[in-house]
Design an enzyme around this catalytic site. Structure first.
Site, PDB file in Angstrom:
ATOM      1  N   HIS A   1       0.860  -1.187   0.000  1.00 56.20           N
ATOM      2  CA  HIS A   1       0.000   0.000   0.000  1.00 56.20           C
ATOM      3  C   HIS A   1       0.892   1.232   0.000  1.00 56.20           C
ATOM      4  CE1 HIS A   1       0.637   0.746   4.366  1.00 56.20           C
ATOM      5  NE2 HIS A   1       0.586  -0.560   4.479  1.00 56.20           N
TER       6      HIS A   1
ATOM      7  N   HIS B   1      13.116  -3.838   4.938  1.00 58.57           N
ATOM      8  CA  HIS B   1      12.002  -2.930   5.195  1.00 58.57           C
ATOM      9  C   HIS B   1      12.286  -1.964   6.348  1.00 58.57           C
ATOM     10  CE1 HIS B   1       7.586  -2.130   4.837  1.00 58.57           C
ATOM     11  NE2 HIS B   1       7.738  -1.758   6.090  1.00 58.57           N
TER      12      HIS B   1
ATOM     13  N   ASP C   1       5.775  -0.495  13.067  1.00 61.94           N
ATOM     14  CA  ASP C   1       4.753  -0.605  12.029  1.00 61.94           C
ATOM     15  C   ASP C   1       3.999  -1.912  12.195  1.00 61.94           C
ATOM     16  OD1 ASP C   1       6.574  -2.486  11.119  1.00 61.94           O
ATOM     17  OD2 ASP C   1       6.969  -1.511   9.195  1.00 61.94           O
TER      18      ASP C   1
ATOM     19  N   GLY D   1       1.709  -2.217  15.631  1.00 59.43           N
ATOM     20  CA  GLY D   1       0.927  -1.775  14.488  1.00 59.43           C
ATOM     21  C   GLY D   1      -0.247  -2.693  14.210  1.00 59.43           C
TER      22      GLY D   1
ATOM     23  N   ARG E   1      -0.048  14.002   5.076  1.00 54.65           N
ATOM     24  CA  ARG E   1      -0.581  15.240   5.641  1.00 54.65           C
ATOM     25  C   ARG E   1      -0.614  16.369   4.613  1.00 54.65           C
ATOM     26  NH1 ARG E   1      -1.819  11.818   9.599  1.00 54.65           N
ATOM     27  NH2 ARG E   1      -0.534  11.908  11.478  1.00 54.65           N
ATOM     28  N   ALA E   2      -1.687  17.149   4.659  1.00 54.30           N
ATOM     29  CA  ALA E   2      -1.774  18.383   3.878  1.00 54.30           C
ATOM     30  C   ALA E   2      -1.105  19.486   4.693  1.00 54.30           C
ATOM     31  CB  ALA E   2      -3.231  18.735   3.602  1.00 54.30           C
TER      32      ALA E   2
END
Length: 511
Positions: free
Chosen positions: A11, A131, A154, A185, A426-427
């Site tokens: 993803h 990873h 994670d 996670g 995030r914006a």
């Protein structure tokens, strides 16, 4: 040296280009395809990165994938063998995909890269990075620290779910790991599933729901689901979970423990779900605090870097900062798998190629505000608006601030786009929706009429750096929307008795 990092096939696929010491470009594929959490090969993101760097794919020295598929397959097989005959249905669904595609990811990557350009002979230029090393590198190398502890948390990488590393200069070494199936996670994702949200995308909804409940079940979680040690190490009781061999995150025993079935996505959220959210958030906070305190004590280092999907939990991050066990913390703004593309490229430069690292002066990081995506000219914007048949007017840059301020004061929502696109979820002001926080209806209006999402979902305040301490229990940089801090008591309005009696989401009705 030019290095292209790639994350894909799980993803949040992404690409990042590093040229010498500079992060030239980084972008997620979803920003081009408009498919949320797009897992496909990031062909558009790769093309953008190459265009931003002004180079062809043949001019890239190394192309690095963010994890090692063979190690993942090893974990998959060992898990199924250890738990057989349970999980046969899941095994039957997963193995054909691995045998058909995922075991041959080097060939798949080579084929996809050849479609973009080049002669198809990638040879030693195509590499793979573990990873959690990709995550750790994404956090340490762009940070403003010469040395730091790096904590990655994670769901799972190849085997690791939590890892601790120490970075010094160009060196970065993981010295401790907790392995699958024990995972903070996945524990948080199990509660995401239980409360009716989508795993791997709804965790931030669970975090946003938590403030409306009480942590009534925190001790139940600690007594039954997770054995949390004083140093932050932990083990899960897997008899409550189904994610190792099943097709769901939790099982019937999990539901019986809390006395309610799994919530369907279209069912109403009740005070029970709010309390569950508050409870798992409290447990996560405690686990992260124990981990960071232990790492600070054992290493003696005063700087902390965070990465991995759990590092996007800004509530836990804020508590770590206020705890004071580290003097400074820095969190990779693309802390999830998208950031692995950047980390894989950086790890290749500094660890495998052995290049020296330069720390930015003045306490700055190297992420350029996370503004690493593409940008559009005025002419391109106008062409697109005409193509869409939109009605628009143009104003000068000098007139724009007053125009926007007036619209906000009138209770209108403003879509604000400028400069390069943000890298990460995030914006941060370049692709943002603006609203007046003084309005008692703005949050609900933006959620329901603009973003078409749950009414309880929060928005972040934007405050000048010099004014932060006047409004919040915080006096440090927070440019990436990754820290939650309380509002100063003197800035809070006193609630009436009736308002004090409201519970959960009803609190949103307080003006």
């Amino acid at each position: 040296m030019r290095i292209l990092g790639i994350s894909a096939f799980y993803h949040d696929s992404a690409a990042a280009l590093v040229v010498d010491d500079e992060i030239v470009a980084a972008a997620q594929e979803e920003r081009f395809t408009r498919k949320k959490h797009d897992p496909s090969f990031p062909s558009r993101a790769v093309a953008y990165c190459l265009q931003a760097g002004g180079i062809a794919l043949d001019a890239v020295d190394f192309i690095v994938f963010y994890d090692k598929p063979f190690l993942k397959f090893e974990r998959l097989l060992q898990t199924y063998v250890a738990l057989a005959p349970r999980g046969f249905r899941s095994f039957r669904m997963a193995i054909p995909l691995w045998l058909r595609e995922k075991l041959f990811q080097k060939r798949l990557l080579a084929d996809e890269l050849t479609k973009i350009g080049g002669d198809g002979d990638w040879g030693d230029r195509l590499r793979f990075c573990e990873h959690h090393l990709s995550h750790a590198a994404s956090a340490f190398y762009p940070s403003p620290f010469e040395d730091a502890v790096v904590l990655t948390m994670d769901g799972v990488g190849e085997w690791a779910t939590t890892s601790a590393a120490v970075g010094r200069g160009s060196a970065l070494e993981i010295f401790e790991e907790i392995h699958f199936p024990h995972s903070l996670g996945l524990l948080y994702s199990a509660f995401t599933y239980y409360t009716g949200f989508k795993v791997n995308s709804g965790e931030y909804k669970l975090m946003g729901l938590a403030p409306y409940g009480e942590p009534k079940y925190a001790q139940t979680i600690l007594d039954n689901l997770i054995d949390l040690k004083p140093d932050g190490s932990f083990r899960l009781d897997m008899s409550f979970f189904d994610y190792c061999t099943g097709l769901t995150m939790t099982n019937g025993r999990f539901s019986r423990l809390f006395g309610e079935p799994v919530r369907w996505p279209d069912q109403l959220l009740t005070p029970f779900h709010m309390d569950i959210a508050a409870s798992i958030q409290a447990v996560l906070d405690e686990a992260v605090l124990r981990l960071t305190r232990s790492l600070a004590a054992r290493t003696g280092l005063r700087n902390l870097c965070l990465a991995g999907g759990v590092a996007l939990n800004c509530v836990a991050n804020g508590k770590v900062l206020r705890d004071g066990c580290f003097d400074e913390i820095w969190i990779q703004p693309a802390a999830g798998d998208a950031g692995g593309a950047l980390g894989a490229a950086l790890a290749t430069r500094y660890l495998h190629a052995g290049k020296p690292r330069k720390v930015a002066p003045g306490g700055r990081d190297l992420m350029q505000g996370a503004y690493l995506g593409n940008s559009y000219s005025q002419e391109e914007c106008e062409q697109e608006l005409r193509r869409a048949g939109a009605r628009f007017t143009t104003v000068t840059d000098d007139a724009l601030p007053d125009l926007v301020a007036r619209a906000l004061a009138e209770g209108k929502a403003v879509g604000w786009m400028q400069g390069r696109m943000e890298f990460g979820p995030r914006a941060l002001g370049n692709r943002s929706i603006l609203g007046d926080p003084r309005s008692p209806t703005m949050q609900k209006m933006l959620n329901l009429k603009v973003k078409y999402r749950e009414s309880f979902r929060p928005f972040a305040p934007s405050v000048l750096r010099e004014d932060v301490a006047q409004w919040f229990e915080l006096d440090s940089d927070s440019p990436y929307m990754l820290l939650v801090a309380g509002v100063k008591e003197e800035r809070c309005r006193t609630m009436s008795d009736a308002e004090q009696g409201l519970f959960g989401i009803d609190k949103l009705n307080v003006p």
